[in-house]
Design a protein around this motif. Sequence first.
Motif, PDB file in Angstrom:
ATOM      1  N   PRO A   8      60.428 -20.524   5.948  1.00  0.00           N
ATOM      2  CA  PRO A   8      59.736 -19.568   6.000  1.00  0.00           C
ATOM      3  C   PRO A   8      59.634 -18.872   4.338  1.00  0.00           C
ATOM      4  O   PRO A   8      60.323 -19.540   3.534  1.00  0.00           O
ATOM      5  CB  PRO A   8      60.553 -18.361   6.474  1.00  0.00           C
ATOM      6  CG  PRO A   8      61.808 -18.842   6.508  1.00  0.00           C
ATOM      7  CD  PRO A   8      61.568 -20.277   6.587  1.00  0.00           C
ATOM      8  N   PRO A   9      58.741 -18.217   3.894  1.00  0.00           N
ATOM      9  CA  PRO A   9      58.554 -17.664   2.629  1.00  0.00           C
ATOM     10  C   PRO A   9      59.798 -17.185   1.715  1.00  0.00           C
ATOM     11  O   PRO A   9      60.602 -16.410   2.496  1.00  0.00           O
ATOM     12  CB  PRO A   9      57.240 -16.563   2.550  1.00  0.00           C
ATOM     13  CG  PRO A   9      56.595 -16.941   3.632  1.00  0.00           C
ATOM     14  CD  PRO A   9      57.748 -17.293   4.759  1.00  0.00           C
ATOM     15  N   LYS A  10      60.021 -17.600   0.579  1.00  0.00           N
ATOM     16  CA  LYS A  10      61.227 -17.201  -0.039  1.00  0.00           C
ATOM     17  C   LYS A  10      61.045 -16.771  -1.429  1.00  0.00           C
ATOM     18  O   LYS A  10      60.252 -17.324  -2.322  1.00  0.00           O
ATOM     19  CB  LYS A  10      62.387 -18.251   0.139  1.00  0.00           C
ATOM     20  CG  LYS A  10      63.047 -18.274   1.633  1.00  0.00           C
ATOM     21  CD  LYS A  10      64.406 -19.289   1.631  1.00  0.00           C
ATOM     22  CE  LYS A  10      64.741 -19.341   3.056  1.00  0.00           C
ATOM     23  NZ  LYS A  10      66.100 -20.246   2.978  1.00  0.00           N
ATOM     24  N   SER A  11      61.822 -16.057  -2.060  1.00  0.00           N
ATOM     25  CA  SER A  11      61.712 -15.930  -3.483  1.00  0.00           C
ATOM     26  C   SER A  11      63.062 -16.329  -4.270  1.00  0.00           C
ATOM     27  O   SER A  11      64.111 -16.015  -3.818  1.00  0.00           O
ATOM     28  CB  SER A  11      61.427 -14.121  -3.645  1.00  0.00           C
ATOM     29  OG  SER A  11      60.252 -13.843  -3.110  1.00  0.00           O
ATOM     30  N   PHE A  12      62.754 -17.103  -5.380  1.00  0.00           N
ATOM     31  CA  PHE A  12      63.954 -17.620  -6.058  1.00  0.00           C
ATOM     32  C   PHE A  12      63.708 -16.975  -7.403  1.00  0.00           C
ATOM     33  O   PHE A  12      62.656 -16.835  -7.959  1.00  0.00           O
ATOM     34  CB  PHE A  12      63.745 -19.095  -6.079  1.00  0.00           C
ATOM     35  CG  PHE A  12      64.099 -19.882  -4.762  1.00  0.00           C
ATOM     36  CD1 PHE A  12      65.348 -20.435  -4.601  1.00  0.00           C
ATOM     37  CD2 PHE A  12      63.182 -19.864  -3.798  1.00  0.00           C
ATOM     38  CE1 PHE A  12      65.819 -20.973  -3.266  1.00  0.00           C
ATOM     39  CE2 PHE A  12      63.459 -20.355  -2.485  1.00  0.00           C
ATOM     40  CZ  PHE A  12      64.738 -20.977  -1.884  1.00  0.00           C
ATOM     41  N   HIS A  13      64.803 -16.981  -8.253  1.00  0.00           N
ATOM     42  CA  HIS A  13      64.547 -16.402  -9.540  1.00  0.00           C
ATOM     43  C   HIS A  13      65.672 -16.895 -10.410  1.00  0.00           C
ATOM     44  O   HIS A  13      66.561 -17.584 -10.095  1.00  0.00           O
ATOM     45  CB  HIS A  13      65.077 -14.783  -9.427  1.00  0.00           C
ATOM     46  CG  HIS A  13      64.416 -13.964  -8.538  1.00  0.00           C
ATOM     47  ND1 HIS A  13      63.115 -13.744  -8.646  1.00  0.00           N
ATOM     48  CD2 HIS A  13      64.814 -13.540  -7.281  1.00  0.00           C
ATOM     49  CE1 HIS A  13      62.572 -13.279  -7.538  1.00  0.00           C
ATOM     50  NE2 HIS A  13      63.602 -12.953  -6.626  1.00  0.00           N
ATOM     51  N   HIS A  28      61.095 -25.694 -11.030  1.00  0.00           N
ATOM     52  CA  HIS A  28      61.303 -25.573  -9.503  1.00  0.00           C
ATOM     53  C   HIS A  28      59.993 -25.433  -8.982  1.00  0.00           C
ATOM     54  O   HIS A  28      59.847 -25.536  -7.695  1.00  0.00           O
ATOM     55  CB  HIS A  28      62.256 -24.374  -9.426  1.00  0.00           C
ATOM     56  CG  HIS A  28      63.855 -24.932  -9.653  1.00  0.00           C
ATOM     57  ND1 HIS A  28      64.378 -25.650  -9.064  1.00  0.00           N
ATOM     58  CD2 HIS A  28      64.717 -24.232 -10.662  1.00  0.00           C
ATOM     59  CE1 HIS A  28      65.784 -25.894  -9.547  1.00  0.00           C
ATOM     60  NE2 HIS A  28      65.753 -25.085 -10.766  1.00  0.00           N
ATOM     61  N   ASN A  29      59.069 -24.576  -9.554  1.00  0.00           N
ATOM     62  CA  ASN A  29      57.680 -24.539  -8.786  1.00  0.00           C
ATOM     63  C   ASN A  29      57.023 -25.977  -8.425  1.00  0.00           C
ATOM     64  O   ASN A  29      56.445 -26.024  -7.581  1.00  0.00           O
ATOM     65  CB  ASN A  29      56.998 -23.551  -9.584  1.00  0.00           C
ATOM     66  CG  ASN A  29      57.496 -21.978  -9.327  1.00  0.00           C
ATOM     67  OD1 ASN A  29      58.047 -21.515  -8.129  1.00  0.00           O
ATOM     68  ND2 ASN A  29      57.227 -21.067 -10.410  1.00  0.00           N
ATOM     69  N   ALA A  30      57.089 -26.470  -9.595  1.00  0.00           N
ATOM     70  CA  ALA A  30      56.590 -27.736  -9.298  1.00  0.00           C
ATOM     71  C   ALA A  30      57.237 -28.763  -8.072  1.00  0.00           C
ATOM     72  O   ALA A  30      56.547 -29.095  -7.468  1.00  0.00           O
ATOM     73  CB  ALA A  30      56.689 -28.803 -10.517  1.00  0.00           C
ATOM     74  N   TYR A  41      59.457 -19.203  -7.599  1.00  0.00           N
ATOM     75  CA  TYR A  41      60.347 -18.967  -8.688  1.00  0.00           C
ATOM     76  C   TYR A  41      59.954 -18.156  -9.906  1.00  0.00           C
ATOM     77  O   TYR A  41      59.106 -18.575 -10.267  1.00  0.00           O
ATOM     78  CB  TYR A  41      60.939 -20.315  -8.904  1.00  0.00           C
ATOM     79  CG  TYR A  41      62.072 -20.354  -9.782  1.00  0.00           C
ATOM     80  CD1 TYR A  41      63.581 -20.844  -9.252  1.00  0.00           C
ATOM     81  CD2 TYR A  41      62.069 -19.831 -11.215  1.00  0.00           C
ATOM     82  CE1 TYR A  41      64.643 -21.076 -10.173  1.00  0.00           C
ATOM     83  CE2 TYR A  41      63.242 -20.237 -11.911  1.00  0.00           C
ATOM     84  CZ  TYR A  41      64.387 -20.671 -11.180  1.00  0.00           C
ATOM     85  OH  TYR A  41      65.644 -20.751 -12.217  1.00  0.00           O
ATOM     86  N   THR A  42      60.604 -16.965 -10.084  1.00  0.00           N
ATOM     87  CA  THR A  42      60.275 -16.365 -11.200  1.00  0.00           C
ATOM     88  C   THR A  42      61.177 -15.864 -12.200  1.00  0.00           C
ATOM     89  O   THR A  42      62.776 -16.105 -11.939  1.00  0.00           O
ATOM     90  CB  THR A  42      59.603 -14.938 -10.826  1.00  0.00           C
ATOM     91  OG1 THR A  42      60.519 -14.134 -10.132  1.00  0.00           O
ATOM     92  CG2 THR A  42      58.346 -15.251  -9.922  1.00  0.00           C
ATOM     93  N   ILE A  43      60.938 -15.381 -13.409  1.00  0.00           N
ATOM     94  CA  ILE A  43      61.983 -15.036 -14.425  1.00  0.00           C
ATOM     95  C   ILE A  43      62.382 -13.491 -14.159  1.00  0.00           C
ATOM     96  O   ILE A  43      61.414 -12.590 -13.815  1.00  0.00           O
ATOM     97  CB  ILE A  43      61.468 -15.278 -15.653  1.00  0.00           C
ATOM     98  CG1 ILE A  43      61.157 -16.675 -16.067  1.00  0.00           C
ATOM     99  CG2 ILE A  43      62.510 -14.592 -16.823  1.00  0.00           C
ATOM    100  CD1 ILE A  43      60.563 -16.950 -17.276  1.00  0.00           C
ATOM    101  N   GLY A  63      67.674 -17.935  -3.539  1.00  0.00           N
ATOM    102  CA  GLY A  63      68.702 -18.345  -4.408  1.00  0.00           C
ATOM    103  C   GLY A  63      68.305 -17.975  -5.771  1.00  0.00           C
ATOM    104  O   GLY A  63      67.149 -17.521  -6.068  1.00  0.00           O
ATOM    105  N   ALA A  64      68.957 -18.308  -6.683  1.00  0.00           N
ATOM    106  CA  ALA A  64      68.665 -18.083  -7.839  1.00  0.00           C
ATOM    107  C   ALA A  64      69.665 -19.177  -9.043  1.00  0.00           C
ATOM    108  O   ALA A  64      70.736 -19.436  -8.631  1.00  0.00           O
ATOM    109  CB  ALA A  64      69.152 -16.719  -8.342  1.00  0.00           C
TER     110      ALA A  64
END
Length: 294
Positions: A8-13, A28-30, A41-43, A63-64
């Motif tokens: 499922p959709p997830k956000s990483f930072h 990571h986005n690659a 994945y964002t800053i 995760g992060a």
Amino acid sequence: MVSTNIYPPKSFHIFGKGIAFSVSPTIHNAGFEHYGLPYNYTIRESDSIDEVASLISDERFGGASVTMPHKLQVHKFCDKQTKTAQLIGAINTLIVEGSGEQRTVTGDNTDWSGLYSIVVSHFRQKEQQPNVGLVIGAGGASRAALYSMHQAGIKKIFLVNRTLATAEKVKHDFSQAFDIKVIARLEDLSDSPDVIIGTVPADTTSESQFSSLFGPQGLCVDMSYKPRQTPLLTAAQKHQGWDTVTGVEVLLAQAFDQFRLWTKLEPPREVMAEAIAALDKKRQGAAVVQSGML
């Protein structure tokens, strides 16, 4: 490609301070895109780790990566830590498992494992065993570097830091696991190191301060990657028997381990490395254009 029903959709930072230049999102986005994962994945820059508490508690949080100055404080948001992270005393990776009441956040450290793989691979190819190591700096990254040396079988490990008391505390924290020899200055080094790992910002150093460190041969690693070519690496490259590893290579090595922990999939190493190379080329092109406009 993988089934997005399973993922499922997830956000990483990446959590840290002064990290606008971070290339971790590119890496990571690659990797996520390679597998068709619905991840992003964002800053997330902050002065205090407390400022990102709401992101960690969000159900979509996957995760992060954690960088300075938060590596030593983020444990407060972890339900548990790996034994390695506890021993090192620094967390650079948050891993989320389960959901709802079964959801757990685990603190881990992949800085050490990335460095370990680099050191072991290098000396395995040389068919040698390193015996003396030197770590420059005594922050969270330094702890990972020291532990990686210990795990690689290096028997004599030196630590130098501008503030001696900080280095002595690190020595004490590891005292039950292995011995560290603290020195006040690089000039006090009594043995020629086989491995040198720099863990301090490159802009706080100069090439001349490292010139006396290098024996006939060895491996020099700098965890700082801004700029890519650091004074420590430049000093090492003036000695023919020394090989060097950039901070970007270290970043990739630990990112591969993070990717595996987050996704349970094998990291697409070439794809992730090529993404950084493309970004560097783009930035260099932009710098040339900007220079021409001045």
